[in-house]
Design a protein around this motif. Structure first.
Motif, PDB file in Angstrom:
ATOM      1  N   ASN A 143       0.724  -1.194   0.070  1.00  0.00           N
ATOM      2  CA  ASN A 143       0.093  -0.055   0.067  1.00  0.00           C
ATOM      3  C   ASN A 143       0.759   1.295  -0.150  1.00  0.00           C
ATOM      4  O   ASN A 143       0.627   2.210  -0.562  1.00  0.00           O
ATOM      5  N   LEU A 144       2.055   1.063   0.607  1.00  0.00           N
ATOM      6  CA  LEU A 144       2.985   2.430   0.462  1.00  0.00           C
ATOM      7  C   LEU A 144       3.498   2.729  -0.536  1.00  0.00           C
ATOM      8  O   LEU A 144       3.663   3.852  -1.156  1.00  0.00           O
ATOM      9  N   ARG A 145       3.912   1.745  -1.220  1.00  0.00           N
ATOM     10  CA  ARG A 145       4.320   1.883  -2.597  1.00  0.00           C
ATOM     11  C   ARG A 145       3.660   2.324  -3.636  1.00  0.00           C
ATOM     12  O   ARG A 145       3.502   3.084  -4.653  1.00  0.00           O
ATOM     13  N   ARG A 146       2.013   1.671  -3.441  1.00  0.00           N
ATOM     14  CA  ARG A 146       1.136   2.233  -4.256  1.00  0.00           C
ATOM     15  C   ARG A 146       1.001   3.576  -3.912  1.00  0.00           C
ATOM     16  O   ARG A 146       0.547   4.504  -5.216  1.00  0.00           O
ATOM     17  N   ILE A 147       0.645   4.003  -2.807  1.00  0.00           N
ATOM     18  CA  ILE A 147       0.403   5.671  -2.497  1.00  0.00           C
ATOM     19  C   ILE A 147       1.599   6.497  -2.968  1.00  0.00           C
ATOM     20  O   ILE A 147       1.474   7.646  -3.458  1.00  0.00           O
ATOM     21  N   GLY A 148       2.852   5.914  -2.804  1.00  0.00           N
ATOM     22  CA  GLY A 148       3.862   6.888  -3.085  1.00  0.00           C
ATOM     23  C   GLY A 148       4.527   7.647  -1.744  1.00  0.00           C
ATOM     24  O   GLY A 148       3.498   8.343  -0.987  1.00  0.00           O
ATOM     25  N   LEU A 149       5.687   7.613  -1.252  1.00  0.00           N
ATOM     26  CA  LEU A 149       6.239   8.122  -0.060  1.00  0.00           C
ATOM     27  C   LEU A 149       6.015   9.865  -0.175  1.00  0.00           C
ATOM     28  O   LEU A 149       5.273  10.367   0.704  1.00  0.00           O
ATOM     29  N   LEU A 191       2.396  10.657   0.235  1.00  0.00           N
ATOM     30  CA  LEU A 191       2.093  10.291   1.792  1.00  0.00           C
ATOM     31  C   LEU A 191       2.537  11.294   2.664  1.00  0.00           C
ATOM     32  O   LEU A 191       1.761  11.920   3.794  1.00  0.00           O
ATOM     33  N   ILE A 192       3.598  11.689   2.303  1.00  0.00           N
ATOM     34  CA  ILE A 192       4.137  12.944   3.118  1.00  0.00           C
ATOM     35  C   ILE A 192       3.380  14.203   2.967  1.00  0.00           C
ATOM     36  O   ILE A 192       3.049  14.954   3.843  1.00  0.00           O
ATOM     37  N   VAL A 193       2.936  14.616   1.611  1.00  0.00           N
ATOM     38  CA  VAL A 193       1.790  15.521   1.616  1.00  0.00           C
ATOM     39  C   VAL A 193       0.702  15.758   2.158  1.00  0.00           C
ATOM     40  O   VAL A 193       0.079  16.443   2.840  1.00  0.00           O
ATOM     41  N   HIS A 194       0.155  14.294   2.359  1.00  0.00           N
ATOM     42  CA  HIS A 194      -1.276  14.147   2.877  1.00  0.00           C
ATOM     43  C   HIS A 194      -0.864  14.472   4.596  1.00  0.00           C
ATOM     44  O   HIS A 194      -1.709  14.946   5.192  1.00  0.00           O
ATOM     45  N   LEU A 195      -0.090  13.678   5.035  1.00  0.00           N
ATOM     46  CA  LEU A 195       0.283  14.008   6.457  1.00  0.00           C
ATOM     47  C   LEU A 195       0.703  15.454   6.884  1.00  0.00           C
ATOM     48  O   LEU A 195       0.164  15.817   7.872  1.00  0.00           O
ATOM     49  N   SER A 196       1.308  16.153   5.847  1.00  0.00           N
ATOM     50  CA  SER A 196       1.579  17.792   6.116  1.00  0.00           C
ATOM     51  C   SER A 196       0.366  18.311   6.273  1.00  0.00           C
ATOM     52  O   SER A 196       0.058  19.319   6.905  1.00  0.00           O
ATOM     53  N   VAL A 197      -0.803  18.201   5.407  1.00  0.00           N
ATOM     54  CA  VAL A 197      -1.861  18.667   5.257  1.00  0.00           C
ATOM     55  C   VAL A 197      -2.469  18.366   6.608  1.00  0.00           C
ATOM     56  O   VAL A 197      -3.383  19.378   7.167  1.00  0.00           O
ATOM     57  N   LEU A 198      -2.781  17.228   6.943  1.00  0.00           N
ATOM     58  CA  LEU A 198      -3.452  16.865   8.073  1.00  0.00           C
ATOM     59  C   LEU A 198      -2.835  17.384   9.296  1.00  0.00           C
ATOM     60  O   LEU A 198      -3.805  17.945  10.114  1.00  0.00           O
ATOM     61  N   LEU A 199      -1.615  17.657   9.214  1.00  0.00           N
ATOM     62  CA  LEU A 199      -0.912  18.283  10.635  1.00  0.00           C
ATOM     63  C   LEU A 199      -1.365  19.773  10.455  1.00  0.00           C
ATOM     64  O   LEU A 199      -1.575  20.314  11.575  1.00  0.00           O
ATOM     65  N   ILE A 200      -1.405  20.544   9.297  1.00  0.00           N
ATOM     66  CA  ILE A 200      -1.941  21.916   9.267  1.00  0.00           C
ATOM     67  C   ILE A 200      -3.090  21.882   9.906  1.00  0.00           C
ATOM     68  O   ILE A 200      -3.390  23.017  10.460  1.00  0.00           O
TER      69      ILE A 200
END
Length: 390
Positions: free
Chosen positions: A6-12, A15-24
């Motif tokens: 799943n991590l390879r399918r999403i792309g690192l 994933l970092i962008v999604h986590l950054s948006v969630l944190l903001i």
């Protein structure tokens, strides 16, 4: 194994962008949640603990007065006063579980509840968790009144709407809320209507000086309202006197907000409308449609994301405005907008955090509703307006 796939399918990077948006988003939501929770708490709990303890209970500092010396009884060589710190007839504290107590206001947690405390001069005091106490002395009590003690009391989680009742029932708040709506709604609609016509003309109608007008519109975006407020007011008063318009009226504030909102509106809408499919516009012209028909039947429906994007910004600016409203409407009770009325309320209750937070949340509740109602169009409209051009 599945997690790695799943991590390879999403792309690192994604994933970092999604986590950054969630944190903001979390960082933006925390202050709003804090304001809401604090506005529903009682003054004593606000003063004694942070809002994050509201759901688990909080320790509240309180004071109580013990029984009067006349109620003392002799128990062997000692004189004893007993009772409960929660007894209202003795200036009792608010009920709860006593965690600690003290005899000085600077040290309300000096002694642990349930343990006898030597407070000097042959006096011993024991305060239990249920509020019962035993106060003894090896000589008769000489004080005229009961001794005052300070308590750290664990209070269960509790919430109240009294803070909002205080704010909403204050004189002038209801009228100020209506005044804010009367200012914000027309001041949002007027620049959108005018800017939409102008953006269509600058995008699909050819006439001399069009490029210069576009450059002037872009330049006007950086002009701050405060810099031209006094000349604008002077000009408005002169024009109003000529046409018989009152100097303190909604017309003035509508025109002021519309004038300073239109440059950004024209810029956003023009970029968006210029990026619409050229074939659709040309086909409509071939079929005999006029520019007005093309604008109403084709351009406006397709430009709704851009219109919604600007509507959010313009409504927030006009709703939260205080300076322009005070200049063009005045500071009378019937003229104040919500920000002005709450500012006056805070001036008289500035030390009460429960009133501050309740007032703040009342101010932001309408913009929050507007934002969430139109937020799905916000990013789409801004991005389309920023990457398309003509």
């Amino acid at each position: 194994m599945n997690a790695a796939i799943n991590l390879r399918r999403i792309g690192l990077p994604r994933l970092i962008v999604h986590l950054s948006v969630l944190l903001i988003c979390i960082l933006w939501l925390i202050p709003t949640i804090g304001i809401l929770v604090t506005s529903l708490r009682e003054p004593g709990q606000i003063a004694s603990s942070g809002w994050w303890t509201a759901f688990t209970g909080a320790a509240e500092t309180s004071a109580a007065r013990l029984g009067e010396p006349s109620t003392a009884r002799q128990d062997g060589p000692n004189f004893v006063i007993s009772g409960s710190v929660f007894d209202g007839s003795q200036e009792g504290a608010k009920k709860g579980a006593v965690r600690a107590f003290g005899t000085k206001v600077a040290a309300p947690t000096e002694f642990t509840a349930g343990n006898p405390a030597d407070i000097g001069d042959g006096e011993t005091l024991t305060v239990n968790e249920d509020g019962s106490y035993v106060y003894s002395k090896n000589a008769p009590f000489s004080d005229k009144r009961g001794k005052r003690v300070y308590l750290s009391i664990a209070q269960p989680a509790s919430f109240t709407l009294d803070n909002y009742r205080t704010v909403l029932t204050s004189q002038g708040i209801g009228q100020a809320f209506v005044n804010s709506l009367t200012v914000a709604i027309p001041a949002t609609i007027i620049p959108i209507l005018i800017s939409a016509f102008a953006a269509y003309a600058l995008s699909w109608m050819h006439f001399p000086g069009r490029a210069i007008i576009i450059a002037v519109v872009v330049g006007l975006i950086v002009v701050p309202l405060q810099m031209s407020l006094i000349p604008l007011l002077k000009m408005y008063n002169e024009i109003g006197a000529f046409f018989g318009i009152a100097s303190r009226s909604y017309v003035g504030i509508w025109l002021a907000h519309a004038a300073f909102g239109m440059p950004l509106a024209i810029y956003l809408l023009r970029n968006y409308i210029a990026g619409l499919p050229k074939e659709v516009i040309e086909s409509a012209r071939v079929d005999g449609a006029s520019d007005f028909e093309i604008f109403v039947r084709i351009v406006l429906p397709l430009s709704f994301p851009a219109l919604a994007s600007f509507s959010i910004f313009q409504f927030l600016w006009t709703w939260n405005d205080l300076l322009v409203a005070m200049v063009f409407l005045g500071t009378g009770k019937d003229q104040l907008v919500l920000t002005g009325a709450l500012n006056a309320l805070l001036g008289s209750m500035g030390g009460k955090w429960e009133i501050l937070t309740a007032s703040a949340f009342i101010t932001i509740i309408v913009p929050i509703i507007v934002f969430f109602a139109l937020q799905r169009y916000l990013v789409r409209g801004l991005l389309a307006g920023s990457v398309k051009g003509g």
